[in-house]
Design a protein around this motif. Structure first.
Motif, PDB file in Angstrom:
ATOM      1  N   PHE A  83     -19.014   8.486 -22.024  1.00 11.38           N
ATOM      2  CA  PHE A  83     -19.304   8.882 -20.649  1.00 11.38           C
ATOM      3  C   PHE A  83     -20.241   7.868 -19.985  1.00 11.38           C
ATOM      4  CE2 PHE A  83     -22.120  10.860 -17.558  1.00 11.38           C
ATOM      5  CZ  PHE A  83     -21.202  11.400 -16.669  1.00 11.38           C
ATOM      6  N   LEU A  84     -21.313   7.520 -20.664  1.00 20.78           N
ATOM      7  CA  LEU A  84     -22.295   6.596 -20.088  1.00 20.78           C
ATOM      8  C   LEU A  84     -21.698   5.215 -19.835  1.00 20.78           C
ATOM      9  CD1 LEU A  84     -25.438   7.566 -22.182  1.00 20.78           C
ATOM     10  CD2 LEU A  84     -25.058   8.002 -19.749  1.00 20.78           C
ATOM     11  N   LYS A  85     -20.744   4.830 -20.644  1.00 20.13           N
ATOM     12  CA  LYS A  85     -20.094   3.532 -20.475  1.00 20.13           C
ATOM     13  C   LYS A  85     -19.256   3.492 -19.203  1.00 20.13           C
ATOM     14  CE  LYS A  85     -16.825   0.356 -22.707  1.00 20.13           C
ATOM     15  NZ  LYS A  85     -15.978   0.114 -23.917  1.00 20.13           N
ATOM     16  N   ASN A  86     -18.696   4.632 -18.816  1.00 19.86           N
ATOM     17  CA  ASN A  86     -17.724   4.650 -17.721  1.00 19.86           C
ATOM     18  C   ASN A  86     -18.207   5.294 -16.425  1.00 19.86           C
ATOM     19  OD1 ASN A  86     -15.027   3.617 -18.908  1.00 19.86           O
ATOM     20  ND2 ASN A  86     -15.805   5.027 -20.483  1.00 19.86           N
ATOM     21  N   ALA A  87     -19.194   6.156 -16.491  1.00 23.32           N
ATOM     22  CA  ALA A  87     -19.666   6.841 -15.281  1.00 23.32           C
ATOM     23  C   ALA A  87     -20.558   5.923 -14.466  1.00 23.32           C
ATOM     24  CB  ALA A  87     -20.420   8.106 -15.669  1.00 23.32           C
ATOM     25  N   LYS A  88     -20.252   5.775 -13.190  1.00 27.62           N
ATOM     26  CA  LYS A  88     -21.032   4.915 -12.315  1.00 27.62           C
ATOM     27  C   LYS A  88     -22.376   5.574 -11.996  1.00 27.62           C
ATOM     28  CE  LYS A  88     -16.849   2.993 -10.240  1.00 27.62           C
ATOM     29  NZ  LYS A  88     -16.914   1.747 -11.021  1.00 27.62           N
ATOM     30  N   LYS A  89     -23.402   4.772 -11.911  1.00 29.18           N
ATOM     31  CA  LYS A  89     -24.759   5.269 -11.654  1.00 29.18           C
ATOM     32  C   LYS A  89     -25.221   4.838 -10.263  1.00 29.18           C
ATOM     33  CE  LYS A  89     -25.797   4.843 -16.600  1.00 29.18           C
ATOM     34  NZ  LYS A  89     -24.552   4.146 -16.959  1.00 29.18           N
ATOM     35  N   ASP A  90     -24.423   5.121  -9.266  1.00 29.13           N
ATOM     36  CA  ASP A  90     -24.728   4.717  -7.904  1.00 29.13           C
ATOM     37  C   ASP A  90     -25.863   5.543  -7.313  1.00 29.13           C
ATOM     38  OD1 ASP A  90     -22.581   3.038  -8.184  1.00 29.13           O
ATOM     39  OD2 ASP A  90     -21.200   4.292  -7.046  1.00 29.13           O
ATOM     40  N   LYS A  91     -26.597   4.938  -6.402  1.00 28.42           N
ATOM     41  CA  LYS A  91     -27.621   5.660  -5.662  1.00 28.42           C
ATOM     42  C   LYS A  91     -26.968   6.789  -4.876  1.00 28.42           C
ATOM     43  CE  LYS A  91     -31.202   5.058  -2.121  1.00 28.42           C
ATOM     44  NZ  LYS A  91     -32.218   5.829  -2.864  1.00 28.42           N
ATOM     45  N   GLY A  92     -27.572   7.945  -4.920  1.00 26.27           N
ATOM     46  CA  GLY A  92     -27.029   9.094  -4.210  1.00 26.27           C
ATOM     47  C   GLY A  92     -26.128   9.973  -5.051  1.00 26.27           C
TER      48      GLY A  92
END
Length: 256
Positions: A123-132
């Protein structure tokens, strides 16, 4: 002239992108239909002012601008399943929701034949961590249709695996995940024992006070047969627990 036009376009894109988190606070009234409406006994979903959807590969094309106008204020978007499945529509949905000013969060569908550590890393490899971004979601439910894994571990083992996943993702993503679940899984896994967690609960025939007595919640998935402008076919409908002011407070506390 060309240089001025290019600079203008860049500025417009920057303003649009920067405005997205704030746009999520501007609540649009839900103008949803339902192909199989329910005659609710108790407080109906329509009495809650903030509504949204959850989507995956089954929603192949979404006109996010139209959906936002129709009252989609938030969207939970599937990104991963198990330890090796990446939803093929995740990237498109993620970009589209952002451009339309829809608050969005990523969710992971749990698979009982893969270690929680492996799933959390996937999950952490693929989930984007965008602001908001909204908090990530851990989707916990039995999957009787799985051709490869029909395990149903006992409650203590389920909770142990969940806690491992939640801890790793919280540390890596920077937000404590929300737990999504169904009435049967909630009962079978004894999730009432997991205190101080935030819940997104599914109940498409009963109000949550009847389906999950005593359980606090933030989101209610109340239909799998929603009809919304800009989305082909049925889509899941969800409501946020509080008022418009509560929504703004929640966003302030839980957005990245």
């Amino acid at each position: 002239m060309l240089r001025v036009l290019i600079l203008s376009l860049i500025t417009s894109v920057s303003i649009w992108s920067a405005a997205t988190p704030a746009q999520a606070e501007n609540v649009k009234k839900a103008q949803f239909g339902d192909s199989k409406p329910v005659n609710w006994k108790g407080r109906a979903p329509s009495t809650y002012p903030v509504h949204g959807i959850d989507v995956a590969r089954f929603q192949e094309q979404i006109d996010w601008k139209s959906a936002r106008k129709a009252g989609v204020n938030f969207a939970f978007i599937k990104v991963t399943e198990g330890g090796d499945l990446l939803d093929p529509m995740y990237a498109d949905h993620w970009r589209g929701a952002k451009k339309a000013g829809v608050a969005r969060g990523a969710y992971h569908f749990y698979y009982f034949c893969t270690k929680p550590e492996v799933q959390a890393r996937w999950f952490l490899k693929n989930a984007k961590k965008d602001k908001g971004s909204l908090p990530p979601v851990l989707d916990m439910e039995w999957n009787p249709f799985s051709p490869t894994c029909k395990k149903r571990p006992p409650a203590a083992e389920v909770q142990k695996q969940m806690k491992t996943f939640l801890k790793i993702v919280e540390r890596g993503y920077g937000q404590r995940p929300i737990i999504y679940t169904t009435p049967q899984f909630y009962r079978d896994a004894g999730l009432h024992q997991m205190k101080n967690e935030e819940y997104w609960l599914r109940s498409t025939a009963k109000t949550l006070d009847k389906a999950f007595p005593g359980q606090k919640w933030s989101f209610w998935q109340y239909s799998a047969t929603g009809v919304i402008s800009g989305i082909e076919g049925d889509v899941d409908l969800n409501a946020f627990v509080g008022s418009k002011a509560d929504w703004k407070k929640w966003l302030k506390a839980r957005q990245r």
